[in-house]
Design a protein around this motif. Structure first.
Motif, PDB file in Angstrom:
ATOM      1  N   TYR B 613       0.843  -1.192   0.000  1.00 24.68           N
ATOM      2  CA  TYR B 613       0.000   0.000   0.000  1.00 24.68           C
ATOM      3  C   TYR B 613       0.883   1.249   0.000  1.00 24.68           C
ATOM      4  O   TYR B 613       1.831   1.340   0.776  1.00 24.68           O
ATOM      5  CB  TYR B 613      -0.887   0.023   1.253  1.00 24.68           C
ATOM      6  CG  TYR B 613      -1.738  -1.229   1.409  1.00 24.68           C
ATOM      7  CD1 TYR B 613      -3.052  -1.253   0.958  1.00 24.68           C
ATOM      8  CD2 TYR B 613      -1.208  -2.393   1.984  1.00 24.68           C
ATOM      9  CE1 TYR B 613      -3.830  -2.403   1.080  1.00 24.68           C
ATOM     10  CE2 TYR B 613      -1.969  -3.543   2.110  1.00 24.68           C
ATOM     11  CZ  TYR B 613      -3.284  -3.550   1.655  1.00 24.68           C
ATOM     12  OH  TYR B 613      -4.042  -4.688   1.772  1.00 24.68           O
ATOM     13  N   SER B 614       0.566   2.188  -0.870  1.00 25.10           N
ATOM     14  CA  SER B 614       1.295   3.460  -0.874  1.00 25.10           C
ATOM     15  C   SER B 614       0.579   4.429   0.073  1.00 25.10           C
ATOM     16  O   SER B 614      -0.594   4.250   0.387  1.00 25.10           O
ATOM     17  CB  SER B 614       1.310   4.051  -2.286  1.00 25.10           C
ATOM     18  OG  SER B 614       0.003   4.440  -2.654  1.00 25.10           O
ATOM     19  N   PHE B 615       1.324   5.429   0.526  1.00 24.53           N
ATOM     20  CA  PHE B 615       0.751   6.419   1.457  1.00 24.53           C
ATOM     21  C   PHE B 615       1.168   7.816   1.032  1.00 24.53           C
ATOM     22  O   PHE B 615       2.273   8.002   0.505  1.00 24.53           O
ATOM     23  CB  PHE B 615       1.244   6.150   2.885  1.00 24.53           C
ATOM     24  CG  PHE B 615       0.751   4.839   3.419  1.00 24.53           C
ATOM     25  CD1 PHE B 615      -0.490   4.758   4.036  1.00 24.53           C
ATOM     26  CD2 PHE B 615       1.503   3.682   3.262  1.00 24.53           C
ATOM     27  CE1 PHE B 615      -0.967   3.539   4.502  1.00 24.53           C
ATOM     28  CE2 PHE B 615       1.035   2.458   3.720  1.00 24.53           C
ATOM     29  CZ  PHE B 615      -0.205   2.390   4.344  1.00 24.53           C
ATOM     30  N   MET B 616       0.293   8.775   1.286  1.00 24.17           N
ATOM     31  CA  MET B 616       0.657  10.135   0.889  1.00 24.17           C
ATOM     32  C   MET B 616      -0.116  11.181   1.660  1.00 24.17           C
ATOM     33  O   MET B 616      -1.193  10.924   2.192  1.00 24.17           O
ATOM     34  CB  MET B 616       0.429  10.355  -0.619  1.00 24.17           C
ATOM     35  CG  MET B 616      -1.002  10.295  -1.093  1.00 24.17           C
ATOM     36  SD  MET B 616      -1.709   8.636  -1.091  1.00 24.17           S
ATOM     37  CE  MET B 616      -0.581   7.739  -2.126  1.00 24.17           C
ATOM     38  N   THR B 617       0.486  12.365   1.727  1.00 28.50           N
ATOM     39  CA  THR B 617      -0.213  13.539   2.230  1.00 28.50           C
ATOM     40  C   THR B 617       0.096  14.693   1.298  1.00 28.50           C
ATOM     41  O   THR B 617       1.238  14.868   0.863  1.00 28.50           O
ATOM     42  CB  THR B 617       0.269  13.915   3.643  1.00 28.50           C
ATOM     43  OG1 THR B 617       0.062  12.797   4.500  1.00 28.50           O
ATOM     44  CG2 THR B 617      -0.522  15.111   4.190  1.00 28.50           C
ATOM     45  N   GLN B 618      -0.930  15.443   0.959  1.00 26.15           N
ATOM     46  CA  GLN B 618      -0.729  16.633   0.135  1.00 26.15           C
ATOM     47  C   GLN B 618      -1.146  17.835   0.957  1.00 26.15           C
ATOM     48  O   GLN B 618      -2.168  17.817   1.638  1.00 26.15           O
ATOM     49  CB  GLN B 618      -1.603  16.555  -1.123  1.00 26.15           C
ATOM     50  CG  GLN B 618      -1.512  15.206  -1.797  1.00 26.15           C
ATOM     51  CD  GLN B 618      -0.967  15.249  -3.202  1.00 26.15           C
ATOM     52  OE1 GLN B 618      -0.433  16.258  -3.640  1.00 26.15           O
ATOM     53  NE2 GLN B 618      -1.082  14.154  -3.908  1.00 26.15           N
ATOM     54  N   ALA B 619      -0.346  18.867   0.910  1.00 21.23           N
ATOM     55  CA  ALA B 619      -0.680  20.095   1.620  1.00 21.23           C
ATOM     56  C   ALA B 619      -0.716  21.238   0.618  1.00 21.23           C
ATOM     57  O   ALA B 619       0.219  21.419  -0.166  1.00 21.23           O
ATOM     58  CB  ALA B 619       0.338  20.372   2.713  1.00 21.23           C
ATOM     59  N   ALA B 620      -1.822  21.984   0.647  1.00 17.60           N
ATOM     60  CA  ALA B 620      -2.059  23.026  -0.358  1.00 17.60           C
ATOM     61  C   ALA B 620      -2.040  24.402   0.281  1.00 17.60           C
ATOM     62  O   ALA B 620      -2.442  24.572   1.421  1.00 17.60           O
ATOM     63  CB  ALA B 620      -3.421  22.804  -1.012  1.00 17.60           C
ATOM     64  N   GLU B 621      -1.566  25.370  -0.501  1.00 22.62           N
ATOM     65  CA  GLU B 621      -1.767  26.754  -0.103  1.00 22.62           C
ATOM     66  C   GLU B 621      -2.569  27.436  -1.201  1.00 22.62           C
ATOM     67  O   GLU B 621      -2.233  27.346  -2.380  1.00 22.62           O
ATOM     68  CB  GLU B 621      -0.428  27.475   0.108  1.00 22.62           C
ATOM     69  CG  GLU B 621      -0.656  28.936   0.489  1.00 22.62           C
ATOM     70  CD  GLU B 621       0.597  29.644   1.016  1.00 22.62           C
ATOM     71  OE1 GLU B 621       1.660  28.989   1.107  1.00 22.62           O
ATOM     72  OE2 GLU B 621       0.487  30.845   1.321  1.00 22.62           O
ATOM     73  N   VAL B 622      -3.643  28.122  -0.792  1.00 23.72           N
ATOM     74  CA  VAL B 622      -4.500  28.769  -1.787  1.00 23.72           C
ATOM     75  C   VAL B 622      -4.674  30.242  -1.474  1.00 23.72           C
ATOM     76  O   VAL B 622      -4.459  30.702  -0.351  1.00 23.72           O
ATOM     77  CB  VAL B 622      -5.909  28.136  -1.852  1.00 23.72           C
ATOM     78  CG1 VAL B 622      -5.845  26.671  -2.196  1.00 23.72           C
ATOM     79  CG2 VAL B 622      -6.671  28.354  -0.547  1.00 23.72           C
TER      80      VAL B 622
END
Ligand code: FES
Ligand code: FES
Lengths: 158, 759
Positions: B613-622
């Protein structure tokens, strides 16, 4: 009524019989087998069919073949020498600026035209000039990086 | 690992990149055969109607027309990618179910004549009442899209892990929220196409823009009534798929049918509008999530309900609603889960697999709600994610086997990358940051027909030939497989030629879906390479007077571990092999499916579902402009654990494409359907992101070495697509304090919400 025309494409002259409503894209692909020019929408909205006319980028799906008479046409097949890649093509290859590659010929030709017109395009200018070339795979990041690297390279050489 | 890796782990251009940049790579529409005819499809202008009569006589008489076919001509065999959910005919037999449903096909000497012929076909319809919303479609008395499917629910699942009611009873906090995830078109740049050729011996060859050559062969075989042994499916270059090219389509069937009946090659190419209305789209889904937590913010129970608008046919329906629920069990520990999912027919374009396959919709709901919960409980969104993370080696509530898990690190690194500590809740009005997590299986391990084979040949001059069924649709599968083989054999990538995805030549492979290619086809190719290497090593070990186990192959040399001068070149090794009277070429075979002690579909009992299983987190600035309502995604920091990266250049490419795709879903894209009619079936009107909208993207790798992946690899193509959209919508909350529960978050919605907030 079909009409006889001559087109200059990648330095060669082709004599052709075309109907007045035939687009340049149709002639390139269907009559001449120059398949590097892609048909993504046929409606002027994706840029996959971009070719150069006298060095400027045009959408070949919106242009009638008749209107391309007397204009030097360059398609993706006309870039780079025999079997070689143009620096722009190499940059796309080496920097991963393509994935499926369907948008790539159009991207490269739009970029070619831009780089010949703009000396040191900023990222903003690059983004604006490339906005008509859609890509669903790359997210554009590596495309823009590839263009920047080529423009820097040419700047250095000058 | 006895030595440093020399090919795996390197940033390398795709094997076919130069051909693509040169314009010589051949896609389906670039293929031309002598005597080729051109086909076109007539589609229904009505959302729901009985076909009373079709008159094709005028079309048949048009000069240049070589064939016309309708639903009455074809065998009574339905098709569908999921065997138990077949519900579609290549051409409608008695009824059309959406605007765009295929009614007839023609082929002619050129595409214009074929087009003209379509206009000469006269179809008498009896219009039927139609239904356009799944919540309407499940009501008693709603029109039935398929007469035999009650309440239009064509697939459903109710699955409980643990005891949800009890866990809610023990929860300190319970929150319930509802969400909506819209219809999105995959919009690959290359339109779909097929070219078929029949040979008088009775053999049929089809080139198709497919992601699944072997499944396509099966579907064609059962619908055309031609044995698989007489059918050869070849995948040329495919210009993107993202799941849209997972199904068989009318163009595949009709090209074969005409080729067989006319004896000339026939090509179908869909136009852009057909791609929008007549292929597949991401399912629109109504979702509700109820989550129970203890005071510390640990999730105790989750109840999830989803109504997916399937459109007129099933496609992957049962799989989609199942995956949507099962993968709520990663990346967070949900000790008790109840998932109810419904796939509902409507008279609209058909839903299908799209990058993430049901999981992005679920993740949107869960990741949005987690942020809302964090706010209500006064917890940091990063903290609540870390607190609830699953961990490698820990017992999993559904008995998934998690050998490696970098999730917590991805949360931390994505936060760092976006400047979370300095920014969250601290930026001026109109600016904000948000994050979302995700996890994805690298293929499934529960069915043995989901296995891959490979053949590797090493020739006299050290050239390597790999046969793999893996379907490269632009993601670089062939390159990744080439690297794995080159690494294992100790040659350079340039020594390897990969021949792929031709059912007449290459071994079985299920194709590109479910993110299984790198792990499954990669492992098969690795096994085949090992088998070649072992044969060669036996001879070399005699020459070098060393044990086979002590030999290492690297950069066209074979030597004794630890003493690089005690060795020989590959070329000398191959000479020795031949002088030893061993037959050439050296051939190795490999077949691989995910090993699993407790294989399960999870429907009846718990167990493991994927090799890893792959894992990820994305963090955005808008940045949100309160005047225009426009949202600009400024930056996305994307931290990703995809195991060992076989090729970081390609992994980054997957990630960047996903970020921009997720941004499209969060902010711009929506297939707008009014009374069954798609209102924006063109690039111009649909408006997916261009270079202008591209944000800054920071790719952050969290590397784990997975024991089951080839050289430690996990999937990298789809998981990246599950969290960008919720991360962006979460950032919008931080920017303007408004919770959006549906996508896309358009300027109109923002302005309206700001207006309401003022009141
Ligand atoms: S094919 Fe010409 S712009 Fe799309
Ligand atoms: S590389 Fe696939 S569309 Fe651009």
């Amino acid at each position: 009524m079909k009409q006889e025309i001559a087109l200059n494409i990648n330095g060669d002259t082709y004599e052709l019989l075309v109907s007045p409503n035939q687009t340049l894209l149709e002639v390139l692909r269907d009559n001449l087998g120059l398949m590097g020019t892609k048909r993504g929408c046929d409606l002027g909205a994706c840029g996959a069919c971009t070719v150069l006319l006298k060095g400027e980028a045009y959408l070949s799906c919106l242009m009638l073949a008749m209107d391309a008479v007397d204009k030097e046409i360059v398609t993706i097949e006309g870039l780079g020498g025999r079997g070689n890649l143009d620096p722009l093509q190499s940059a796309f290859v080496e920097q991963g600026a393509l994935q499926c590659g369907f948008c790539t010929p159009g991207m490269i030709l739009t970029a070619k035209a831009m780089l010949s017109e703009e000396d040191h395009p900023t990222e903003d200018i690059i983004k604006k000039r490339m906005a008509g070339n859609l890509c669903r795979c790359t997210g554009y990041k590596k495309v823009i990086e590839a263009l920047q690297s080529v423009s820097e390279q040419t700047a250095e050489e000058e | 690992m006895e030595r440093e890796l020399t090919v795996v782990g390197n940033r390398m251009p795709m094997l076919d990149a130069a051909a693509k940049a040169k314009g010589t790579a051949q896609f389906i529409d670039d293929l031309v055969l002598p005597g080729m005819l051109h086909g076109k499809i007539l589609r229904s202008p009505l959302p729901h109607a009985k076909i009373l009569h079709i008159d094709t006589s005028k079309a048949e008489k048009l000069s240049g027309v070589k064939g016309v076919m309708t639903g009455t001509d074809i065998p009574d065999r339905k098709y569908g990618i999921v065997p138990k959910a077949k519900d579609e005919y290549a051409l409608a037999k008695t009824k059309v179910r959406y605007i765009g449903d295929e009614v007839a096909a023609v082929c002619a000497v050129d595409p214009e004549i074929a087009e003209e012929a379509l206009e000469l076909i006269k179809v008498d319809y009896e219009e039927l009442p139609a239904v356009f919303d799944p919540m309407e479609a499940i009501k008693e008395g709603a029109p039935l899209v398929h007469a035999d499917v009650q309440k239009n629910i064509s697939a459903s699942i109710r699955k409980e892990f643990g005891d949800v009611e009890k866990a809610f009873g023990e929860s300190d906090f319970i929150f319930e929220d509802t969400f909506y995830s819209q219809a999105v078109n995959h919009a690959p740049l290359e339109p779909h196409g097929a070219l078929a050729q029949y040979d008088p011996k009775g053999e049929l060859t089809i080139w198709s823009s497919t992601q699944i050559p072997f499944f396509l062969r099966r579907n064609l075989s059962t619908t055309l009534l031609v044995p698989e042994s007489k059918l050869r499916v070849i995948k040329p270059k495919v210009g993107g798929g993202f799941g849209q090219k997972v199904d068989m389509f009318a163009k595949d069937f009709c090209a074969c049918w005409f080729a067989m009946n006319i004896g000339r090659p026939v090509k179908f190419i869909y136009d852009r509008e057909e791609v929008f209305i007549g292929t597949r789209q991401r399912h629109p889904v109504y979702l509700s999530v109820k989550t129970g937590l203890n005071k510390e913010g640990n999730i105790l129970a989750q109840q999830f309900k989803a109504y997916a608008d399937g459109g007129a046919y099933n496609s992957t329906a049962p799989v989609m609603i199942t995956l949507m629920g099962f993968f709520l069990m990663i990346p967070y520990k949900v000790p008790n889960l109840l998932h109810e999912g419904y796939h509902v027919y409507t008279n609209k374009p058909v839903g299908g697999a799209m990058r993430g396959h049901g999981i992005p919709q679920a993740r949107f709901a869960v990741e949005r709600q987690l942020d809302m919960i964090a706010e209500r409980m006064d917890l940091d969104p990063g903290e609540i994610r870390i607190r609830n993370s699953i961990h490698a080696g820990e017992p999993h509530p559904a008995k998934f086997v998690i050998n490696t898990c970098g999730f917590v690190d991805t949360v931390k690194k994505a936060a760092e990358g976006i400047g979370w500590a300095q920014k969250r809740g601290k930026l001026p009005f109109g600016r904000g940051v948000g994050m979302a997590g995700g996890s994805f299986p690298s293929g499934v391990s529960n069915m043995s027909h989901i296995s891959s084979g490979a053949v590797v040949q090493l020739g006299r001059e050290g050239a390597v030939n790999v046969l793999t069924g893996a379907a490269d649709i632009g993601q670089g599968a062939e390159t990744v497989i080439g690297q794995i083989v080159a690494e294992e054999l100790g040659v350079l990538l340039e020594d390897v030629r990969v021949t792929a995805a031709d059912t007449g030549i290459t071994p079985l492979d299920p194709g590109t879906f479910g993110s299984g290619v790198t792990v499954r086809a990669g492992n098969a190719a690795r096994l085949a390479a090992i088998s070649v290497k072992n044969k060669l090593f036996e001879i070399v070990s005699e020459k070098l007077e060393a044990s086979v186990d002590d030999l290492v192959a690297e950069k066209r040399k074979i030597y004794v571990k630890g003493s690089p001068d005690k060795g020989m070149t590959l070329s000398d090794a191959l000479k020795a092999y031949q002088y030893g009277d061993h037959p050439m070429p050296i051939v190795g075979r490999g077949s691989w499916m995910a090993p699993t002690t407790e294989p399960t579909t999870l429907l009846k009992e718990n167990g493991n579902f994927a090799p890893n299983y792959s894992f990820m987190t994305q963090a955005a600035e808008v940045e949100v402009d309160p005047q225009t309502g426009r949202v600009k995604l400024l930056k996305m920091a994307a931290a990703h654990d995809c195991g060992k990266m076989i090729n970081p250049l390609l992994v980054e490419g997957q990630l960047e494409g996903s970020v921009v795709g997720g941004m499209g879903q969060a902010l711009y894209e929506d297939v707008i359907v009014e009374k069954g009619q798609v209102m924006n079936p063109s690039f111009l009107d649909y408006g997916f992101p261009t270079a202008m909208e591209m944000p800054e993207i920071e790719a952050i790798e969290v590397e784990t070495i997975d024991p089951l992946g080839p050289f430690g690899a996990k999937e990298a193509g789809e998981g990246t697509q599950v969290s960008p959209a919720p991360a962006i919508v979460n950032a919008i909350y931080d920017a303007i304090g408004i919770d959006f529960m549906e996508m896309p978050v358009t300027p109109e919605k923002i302005l309206k919400a700001l207006e309401e907030k003022k009141k």
